[in-house]
Design a protein around this motif. Structure first.
Motif, PDB file in Angstrom:
ATOM      1  N   GLY A 209       0.822  -1.206   0.000  1.00 55.45           N
ATOM      2  CA  GLY A 209       0.000   0.000   0.000  1.00 55.45           C
ATOM      3  C   GLY A 209       0.852   1.250   0.000  1.00 55.45           C
ATOM      4  N   THR A 210       0.397   2.275  -0.693  1.00 59.78           N
ATOM      5  CA  THR A 210       1.185   3.501  -0.844  1.00 59.78           C
ATOM      6  C   THR A 210       0.637   4.660  -0.028  1.00 59.78           C
ATOM      7  N   LYS A 211      -0.337   4.422   0.815  1.00 59.07           N
ATOM      8  CA  LYS A 211      -0.906   5.496   1.636  1.00 59.07           C
ATOM      9  C   LYS A 211      -0.880   5.075   3.093  1.00 59.07           C
ATOM     10  N   ALA A 231       2.500   0.584   4.128  1.00 59.98           N
ATOM     11  CA  ALA A 231       3.781   0.899   4.767  1.00 59.98           C
ATOM     12  C   ALA A 231       4.883   1.252   3.786  1.00 59.98           C
ATOM     13  N   VAL A 232       4.604   1.249   2.493  1.00 64.15           N
ATOM     14  CA  VAL A 232       5.653   1.545   1.514  1.00 64.15           C
ATOM     15  C   VAL A 232       6.283   2.922   1.741  1.00 64.15           C
ATOM     16  N   PRO A 233       5.498   3.996   1.989  1.00 66.39           N
ATOM     17  CA  PRO A 233       6.139   5.306   2.225  1.00 66.39           C
ATOM     18  C   PRO A 233       7.084   5.307   3.415  1.00 66.39           C
ATOM     19  N   LEU A 234       6.773   4.531   4.442  1.00 66.79           N
ATOM     20  CA  LEU A 234       7.625   4.504   5.636  1.00 66.79           C
ATOM     21  C   LEU A 234       8.953   3.804   5.345  1.00 66.79           C
ATOM     22  N   PHE A 235       8.882   2.674   4.662  1.00 65.75           N
ATOM     23  CA  PHE A 235      10.117   1.950   4.362  1.00 65.75           C
ATOM     24  C   PHE A 235      10.964   2.712   3.342  1.00 65.75           C
ATOM     25  N   VAL A 236      10.322   3.364   2.391  1.00 62.25           N
ATOM     26  CA  VAL A 236      11.079   4.171   1.431  1.00 62.25           C
ATOM     27  C   VAL A 236      11.765   5.336   2.145  1.00 62.25           C
ATOM     28  N   GLY A 237      11.041   6.011   3.046  1.00 60.98           N
ATOM     29  CA  GLY A 237      11.647   7.105   3.812  1.00 60.98           C
ATOM     30  C   GLY A 237      12.799   6.629   4.679  1.00 60.98           C
ATOM     31  N   THR A 238      12.632   5.452   5.301  1.00 57.12           N
ATOM     32  CA  THR A 238      13.708   4.897   6.130  1.00 57.12           C
ATOM     33  C   THR A 238      14.954   4.609   5.299  1.00 57.12           C
ATOM     34  N   LEU A 239      14.766   3.952   4.165  1.00 52.57           N
ATOM     35  CA  LEU A 239      15.907   3.614   3.314  1.00 52.57           C
ATOM     36  C   LEU A 239      16.535   4.864   2.704  1.00 52.57           C
ATOM     37  N   LEU A 240      15.723   5.866   2.362  1.00 50.01           N
ATOM     38  CA  LEU A 240      16.258   7.096   1.770  1.00 50.01           C
ATOM     39  C   LEU A 240      17.160   7.827   2.753  1.00 50.01           C
ATOM     40  N   LEU A 400       5.428   9.313  -0.140  1.00 54.40           N
ATOM     41  CA  LEU A 400       6.121   8.344  -0.980  1.00 54.40           C
ATOM     42  C   LEU A 400       6.915   9.109  -2.030  1.00 54.40           C
ATOM     43  N   THR A 401       8.177   9.326  -1.764  1.00 56.92           N
ATOM     44  CA  THR A 401       9.018  10.098  -2.665  1.00 56.92           C
ATOM     45  C   THR A 401      10.456   9.651  -2.521  1.00 56.92           C
ATOM     46  N   PHE A 402      11.193   9.783  -3.629  1.00 58.32           N
ATOM     47  CA  PHE A 402      12.624   9.521  -3.610  1.00 58.32           C
ATOM     48  C   PHE A 402      13.414  10.823  -3.679  1.00 58.32           C
ATOM     49  N   ASN A 403      12.712  11.932  -3.559  1.00 55.33           N
ATOM     50  CA  ASN A 403      13.350  13.242  -3.609  1.00 55.33           C
ATOM     51  C   ASN A 403      13.867  13.613  -2.229  1.00 55.33           C
ATOM     52  N   PRO A 404      15.161  13.733  -2.032  1.00 56.71           N
ATOM     53  CA  PRO A 404      15.690  14.057  -0.700  1.00 56.71           C
ATOM     54  C   PRO A 404      15.351  15.465  -0.238  1.00 56.71           C
ATOM     55  N   GLU A 406      12.348  16.669  -0.064  1.00 56.59           N
ATOM     56  CA  GLU A 406      11.007  16.684   0.496  1.00 56.59           C
ATOM     57  C   GLU A 406      10.992  16.035   1.872  1.00 56.59           C
ATOM     58  N   ALA A 407       9.908  16.303   2.596  1.00 61.81           N
ATOM     59  CA  ALA A 407       9.754  15.749   3.943  1.00 61.81           C
ATOM     60  C   ALA A 407       9.306  14.294   3.861  1.00 61.81           C
ATOM     61  N   VAL A 408       9.919  13.454   4.670  1.00 62.05           N
ATOM     62  CA  VAL A 408       9.554  12.039   4.747  1.00 62.05           C
ATOM     63  C   VAL A 408       9.544  11.640   6.223  1.00 62.05           C
ATOM     64  N   THR A 409       9.160  10.428   6.476  1.00 67.35           N
ATOM     65  CA  THR A 409       9.231   9.890   7.831  1.00 67.35           C
ATOM     66  C   THR A 409       9.762   8.469   7.762  1.00 67.35           C
ATOM     67  N   THR A 410      10.046   7.884   8.913  1.00 70.72           N
ATOM     68  CA  THR A 410      10.649   6.554   8.966  1.00 70.72           C
ATOM     69  C   THR A 410       9.793   5.615   9.797  1.00 70.72           C
ATOM     70  N   VAL A 411      10.153   4.352   9.761  1.00 69.82           N
ATOM     71  CA  VAL A 411       9.401   3.334  10.488  1.00 69.82           C
ATOM     72  C   VAL A 411       9.469   3.577  11.988  1.00 69.82           C
ATOM     73  N   THR A 412      10.660   3.863  12.498  1.00 65.37           N
ATOM     74  CA  THR A 412      10.804   4.039  13.942  1.00 65.37           C
ATOM     75  C   THR A 412      10.019   5.244  14.455  1.00 65.37           C
ATOM     76  N   VAL A 413       9.980   6.313  13.680  1.00 68.92           N
ATOM     77  CA  VAL A 413       9.209   7.489  14.087  1.00 68.92           C
ATOM     78  C   VAL A 413       7.737   7.145  14.185  1.00 68.92           C
ATOM     79  N   GLN A 414       7.219   6.393  13.233  1.00 68.86           N
ATOM     80  CA  GLN A 414       5.808   6.028  13.270  1.00 68.86           C
ATOM     81  C   GLN A 414       5.505   5.056  14.407  1.00 68.86           C
ATOM     82  N   ILE A 415       6.452   4.178  14.734  1.00 67.62           N
ATOM     83  CA  ILE A 415       6.248   3.284  15.875  1.00 67.62           C
ATOM     84  C   ILE A 415       6.099   4.093  17.159  1.00 67.62           C
ATOM     85  N   VAL A 416       6.970   5.070  17.342  1.00 67.55           N
ATOM     86  CA  VAL A 416       6.877   5.931  18.523  1.00 67.55           C
ATOM     87  C   VAL A 416       5.565   6.706  18.520  1.00 67.55           C
ATOM     88  N   THR A 417       5.171   7.219  17.371  1.00 66.48           N
ATOM     89  CA  THR A 417       3.936   7.986  17.280  1.00 66.48           C
ATOM     90  C   THR A 417       2.724   7.125  17.609  1.00 66.48           C
TER      91      THR A 417
END
Length: 463
Positions: A209-211, A231-240, A400-404, A406-417
């Motif tokens: 899913g992309t949302k 979770a795709v945006p979260l994993f992409v943000g984490t890897l980016l 969901l972006t590969f542009n550095p 732009e604002a992104v988030t990561t998996v760990t941030v969402q877990i805390v949230t």
């Protein structure tokens, strides 16, 4: 006695048992013509043997008693209450017992007006005092009994060293088992909660899913009650962000390690290496402030000056600062493994006419590659698990972006949230944190598998 007092008394008793055990071994061992005593082991081992007999049974009883006495006292206190109170629900019972325990611990029993609560608090305090007294007597009694039994084993033919080393070996096995079982318990708990989550949200929707919008409504008739758990945006943000950090940290850290190990003078090395490792001791919140107040505005202004659109919170700002933070993980470990490369490899390369740079590139780096990969892997794990810098510099937007830029988030941030504040652990919103943790665990596991494959390959080549 309180728990601290019991432990201090036990410590004093252990020191006494070592002294008396060692002294008894000297007393029972007969001195031979060569000046030695006819003891199987050194006198210190007999002292350690008496310490083991004194400590282990007492500590086991103390641990078990401390673990279960609170529950037993609470159950005995509740069993003395009237039948109508015992028939109440579990939540009501828990609140009532908590109130009684707090009043008894704070010494406010005389201020209780309700006679039932006062009687229960008095009974709880009485049982607690009895438990403390009994625990003190039993633990110290068992310790003294163990001391006596240990002294009876102090004989010239007793293999004290073998017995002590056996206990130490089993202690190490126990510690290793606890570490392994803790890891297994964590993994299975995450898997169990993730299975419950995937019963509500399909695995396909979560993985592809992309949302990402985990907000769920309290009532079913409210808008957005189902949520979106792609979770795709979260994993992409984490890897980016992790990729940006590694692009910064790996070259700088590796080059720093090569210079410090091969080129720097001992005087400069003794100053530069500790200074570089100070970066690892700076709190991450300080890095977060630095990223949010200095690096992010600088990148935004620089981008605008050349016609680029840069968000106020960007993956680039978080990745740059995170890369600076993990430089010591790469440089320190790489420096250690490069220094540990045998000097014979260097001498052999120099003897064949290789220059210093050729020796580093073709001999030292390949020989030290397993350790270097370990340092890079440690740095990658540190980058993937970082939270504070991302919160302050990259934001909470699941884009969901590969542009550095732009604002992104990561998996760990969402877990805390997801787990912050009062949450119900049976809702998809909260259970999503465990599914994210499982995904992060699998990613880290794959990184370890790849690293081990590379390490095995080069170890076979250079062993």
């Amino acid at each position: 006695m309180s728990l601290n007092t019991i432990l201090i008394t036990l410590l004093a008793l252990l020191v006494f048992s070592y002294v008396i055990g060692r002294g008894r071994s000297l007393a029972v061992g007969k001195r031979q013509s060569n000046g030695r005593r006819n003891l199987h082991s050194l006198p210190s081992y007999y002292g350690y043997l008496v310490v083991i007999w004194t400590a282990i049974p007492a500590l086991i009883i103390l641990a078990l008693w401390t673990s279960f006495d609170g529950k037993l006292i609470s159950d005995m206190t509740f069993s003395s209450l009237p039948a109508e109170m015992q028939a109440q629900g579990a939540d009501t019972k828990g609140l009532f017992l908590n109130e009684i325990v707090n009043l008894a611990k704070e010494g406010q029993i005389d201020q209780i007006e309700d006679p039932v609560k006062r009687a229960a608090a008095e009974r709880y305090a009485s049982l607690q005092n009895i438990s403390k007294l009994a625990k003190t007597v039993v633990v110290l009694g068992v310790a003294i009994l163990g001391l006596i039994l240990g002294l009876r084993l102090v004989k010239p033919e007793t293999r004290a060293r073998n017995k002590v080393e056996t206990v130490i070996r089993w202690s190490m096995i126990l510690c290793a088992s606890i570490a392994i079982l803790t890891t297994v318990g964590i993994v299975f708990s995450v898997i169990f909660e993730s299975i419950i989550f995937f019963k509500t949200v399909p695995v396909w929707d979560f993985l592809f899913g992309t949302k990402w919008s985990p907000q769920t409504a309290i009532r079913a008739d409210q808008a957005g009650s189902s949520g979106s758990f792609g979770a795709v945006p979260l994993f992409v943000g984490t890897l980016l962000i992790s990729l940006i950090a590694l692009i910064i940290a790996v070259p700088l850290g590796l080059m720093s390690a090569i210079y410090l190990a091969e080129y720097a003078s001992p005087k400069f090395r003794s100053f530069a290496k500790p200074t570089l490792e100070i970066l690892a001791g700076i709190p991450t919140v300080v890095y977060g402030f630095f990223a949010a107040l200095t690096v992010a505005p600088f990148i935004r202004n620089l981008g605008e000056s050349i016609g680029l659109t840069v968000a106020s919170e960007s993956a680039l700002a978080a990745g740059l600062v995170m890369g600076i933070m993990i430089i010591p993980f790469v440089s320190s470990l790489s420096d250690d493994v490069i220094t540990a490369v045998p000097q014979s490899l260097r001498d052999g390369a120099f003897g064949m006419g290789a220059t210093k740079s050729e020796t580093i590139k073709q001999v030292i780096i390949p020989a030290a590659l397993p350790g270097i990969i370990g340092g890079v892997l440690l740095a990658a794990s540190r980058a993937i698990g970082e939270t504070m810098i991302v919160v302050m510099a990259a934001g909470l937007s699941a884009n969901l972006t590969f542009n550095p830029m732009e604002a992104v988030t990561t998996v760990t941030v969402q877990i805390v949230t997801l787990l912050t504040g009062d949450q119900e652990f049976d809702s998809p919103k909260t259970l999503a944190a465990f599914a994210l943790g499982l995904g992060l665990f699998l990613i880290t596991l794959m990184l370890n598998v790849v690293a081990l494959h590379v390490i095995r390959k080069y170890r076979e080549q250079y062993d």
